[in-house]
Design a protein around this motif. Structure first.
Motif, mmCIF file in Angstrom:
data_model
loop_
_atom_site.group_PDB
_atom_site.id
_atom_site.type_symbol
_atom_site.label_atom_id
_atom_site.label_comp_id
_atom_site.label_asym_id
_atom_site.label_seq_id
_atom_site.Cartn_x
_atom_site.Cartn_y
_atom_site.Cartn_z
ATOM 1 N N GLN A 1 0.692 -1.128 0.077
ATOM 2 C CA GLN A 1 -0.063 -0.131 0.118
ATOM 3 C C GLN A 1 0.911 1.345 -0.069
ATOM 4 O O GLN A 1 1.691 1.368 0.659
ATOM 5 N N LEU A 2 0.369 2.313 -0.679
ATOM 6 C CA LEU A 2 1.340 3.426 -0.898
ATOM 7 C C LEU A 2 1.206 4.207 0.371
ATOM 8 O O LEU A 2 0.112 4.209 1.079
ATOM 9 N N LEU A 3 2.536 4.615 0.779
ATOM 10 C CA LEU A 3 2.341 5.288 1.918
ATOM 11 C C LEU A 3 2.072 6.877 1.815
ATOM 12 O O LEU A 3 2.687 7.581 0.867
ATOM 13 N N CYS A 4 1.192 7.494 2.568
ATOM 14 C CA CYS A 4 0.455 8.516 2.660
ATOM 15 C C CYS A 4 1.041 9.483 3.517
ATOM 16 O O CYS A 4 1.060 10.823 3.457
ATOM 17 N N ASP A 5 1.514 8.987 4.824
ATOM 18 C CA ASP A 5 1.959 9.533 6.027
ATOM 19 C C ASP A 5 2.947 8.884 6.534
ATOM 20 O O ASP A 5 3.402 7.681 6.072
ATOM 21 N N THR A 6 3.289 9.374 7.902
ATOM 22 C CA THR A 6 4.398 8.571 8.626
ATOM 23 C C THR A 6 3.576 7.177 9.169
ATOM 24 O O THR A 6 2.268 7.457 9.452
ATOM 25 N N ARG A 7 4.179 6.172 9.048
ATOM 26 C CA ARG A 7 3.561 4.889 9.565
ATOM 27 C C ARG A 7 4.671 4.003 10.234
ATOM 28 O O ARG A 7 5.782 3.970 9.992
ATOM 29 N N ALA A 8 4.148 3.441 11.231
ATOM 30 C CA ALA A 8 4.848 2.493 12.158
ATOM 31 C C ALA A 8 5.058 1.268 11.299
ATOM 32 O O ALA A 8 4.109 0.744 10.775
ATOM 33 N N LEU A 9 6.076 0.593 11.502
ATOM 34 C CA LEU A 9 6.476 -0.618 10.905
ATOM 35 C C LEU A 9 6.293 -1.720 12.154
ATOM 36 O O LEU A 9 6.810 -1.517 12.910
ATOM 37 N N CYS A 10 5.804 -2.868 11.528
ATOM 38 C CA CYS A 10 5.811 -4.077 12.482
ATOM 39 C C CYS A 10 6.319 -5.304 11.900
ATOM 40 O O CYS A 10 6.753 -5.216 11.038
ATOM 41 N N GLN A 11 6.541 -6.307 13.072
ATOM 42 C CA GLN A 11 7.258 -7.418 12.656
ATOM 43 C C GLN A 11 6.596 -8.055 11.275
ATOM 44 O O GLN A 11 5.477 -8.327 11.201
ATOM 45 N N GLY A 12 7.484 -8.375 10.163
ATOM 46 C CA GLY A 12 6.924 -8.963 9.036
ATOM 47 C C GLY A 12 6.345 -8.145 7.931
ATOM 48 O O GLY A 12 5.999 -8.579 6.895
ATOM 49 N N ASP A 13 6.407 -6.819 8.350
ATOM 50 C CA ASP A 13 5.927 -5.984 7.294
ATOM 51 C C ASP A 13 6.745 -5.875 6.273
ATOM 52 O O ASP A 13 7.958 -6.324 6.269
ATOM 53 N N THR A 14 6.243 -5.487 4.915
ATOM 54 C CA THR A 14 7.325 -5.452 3.872
ATOM 55 C C THR A 14 7.475 -3.954 3.270
ATOM 56 O O THR A 14 6.408 -3.119 3.352
ATOM 57 N N LEU A 15 8.717 -3.458 3.125
ATOM 58 C CA LEU A 15 8.703 -2.105 2.641
ATOM 59 C C LEU A 15 9.259 -2.006 1.324
ATOM 60 O O LEU A 15 10.574 -2.686 1.079
ATOM 61 N N GLN A 16 8.663 -1.372 0.424
ATOM 62 C CA GLN A 16 9.187 -1.513 -1.132
ATOM 63 C C GLN A 16 9.530 0.031 -1.391
ATOM 64 O O GLN A 16 8.746 0.824 -1.386
ATOM 65 N N ILE A 17 10.763 0.176 -1.817
ATOM 66 C CA ILE A 17 11.419 1.317 -2.197
ATOM 67 C C ILE A 17 12.062 1.060 -3.549
ATOM 68 O O ILE A 17 12.806 0.375 -4.101
ATOM 69 N N GLY A 18 11.245 1.616 -4.713
ATOM 70 C CA GLY A 18 11.259 1.313 -6.160
ATOM 71 C C GLY A 18 11.153 -0.326 -6.413
ATOM 72 O O GLY A 18 10.250 -0.746 -5.885
ATOM 73 N N PRO A 19 12.244 -1.092 -6.993
ATOM 74 C CA PRO A 19 12.227 -2.237 -7.309
ATOM 75 C C PRO A 19 12.422 -3.235 -6.002
ATOM 76 O O PRO A 19 12.410 -4.322 -6.031
ATOM 77 N N LEU A 20 13.082 -2.458 -5.045
ATOM 78 C CA LEU A 20 13.710 -3.204 -3.724
ATOM 79 C C LEU A 20 12.523 -3.603 -2.895
ATOM 80 O O LEU A 20 11.909 -2.533 -2.374
ATOM 81 N N VAL A 21 12.569 -4.676 -2.404
ATOM 82 C CA VAL A 21 11.398 -5.110 -1.260
ATOM 83 C C VAL A 21 12.323 -5.695 -0.105
ATOM 84 O O VAL A 21 13.180 -6.513 -0.112
ATOM 85 N N LEU A 22 11.845 -5.087 1.155
ATOM 86 C CA LEU A 22 12.616 -5.291 2.405
ATOM 87 C C LEU A 22 11.559 -5.928 3.439
ATOM 88 O O LEU A 22 10.713 -5.252 3.203
ATOM 89 N N GLU A 23 11.851 -6.987 4.022
ATOM 90 C CA GLU A 23 11.042 -7.339 5.143
ATOM 91 C C GLU A 23 11.504 -6.969 6.578
ATOM 92 O O GLU A 23 12.889 -6.946 6.640
ATOM 93 N N VAL A 24 10.707 -6.257 7.346
ATOM 94 C CA VAL A 24 11.060 -5.861 8.507
ATOM 95 C C VAL A 24 11.036 -7.073 9.713
ATOM 96 O O VAL A 24 10.210 -7.742 9.873
#
Length: 138
Positions: free
Chosen positions: A71-94
């Motif tokens: 989901q597109l980030l619109c504001d500051t968001r807390a990250l939780c265990q297992g979340d995925t963070l995508q920056i361009g084509p790079l996908v990272l697991e929290v």
């Protein structure tokens, strides 16, 4: 709180980037702490903030946006265990961890992967060799 971001899409796939408390900027600009090697990443893409209690991410007005769990980030968001963070084509697991020994182990693994990675030619969705962010090149 100790944070690791596991690369699930991009290179070095499967390796973790370790972060202590503080602020870390992602983007292609030389002032950034983490520099993904992709034109889909803005010069100053997003900001990761880590405190003893929380880990948050905020998009910095990037052209293609920052996604958390798809989901597109619109504001500051807390990250939780297992979340995925995508920056361009790079996908990272929290991965959140309270054990500092785990953090040190992942740094060692990341440094070894980076040495091997720097011997290869980077492709468009990789982390570019950059100055150290936390005692290791990524």
């Amino acid at each position: 709180m100790y944070l690791r971001l596991k690369v699930v899409k991009g290179k070095p796939r499967g390796h973790c980037l370790a972060f202590p408390n503080g602020e870390f900027m992602f983007g292609r600009g030389p002032e950034c702490d983490v520099r993904p090697n992709s034109d889909l990443v803005s010069r100053q893409h997003c900001l990761l903030q880590i405190t003893a209690e929380t880990v948050t991410v905020r998009d910095l007005g990037s052209m293609n946006g920052t996604l958390v769990n798809g989901q597109l980030l619109c504001d500051t968001r807390a990250l939780c265990q297992g979340d995925t963070l995508q920056i361009g084509p790079l996908v990272l697991e929290v991965i959140l961890d309270a054990n500092p020994q785990t953090l040190e182990n992942s740094l060692s693994d990341t440094m070894q992967a980076n040495v091997a990675q720097m011997m290869e030619t980077p492709s468009g969705d990789d982390l570019a060799p950059a100055p150290p962010i936390i005692h290791a090149e990524i």
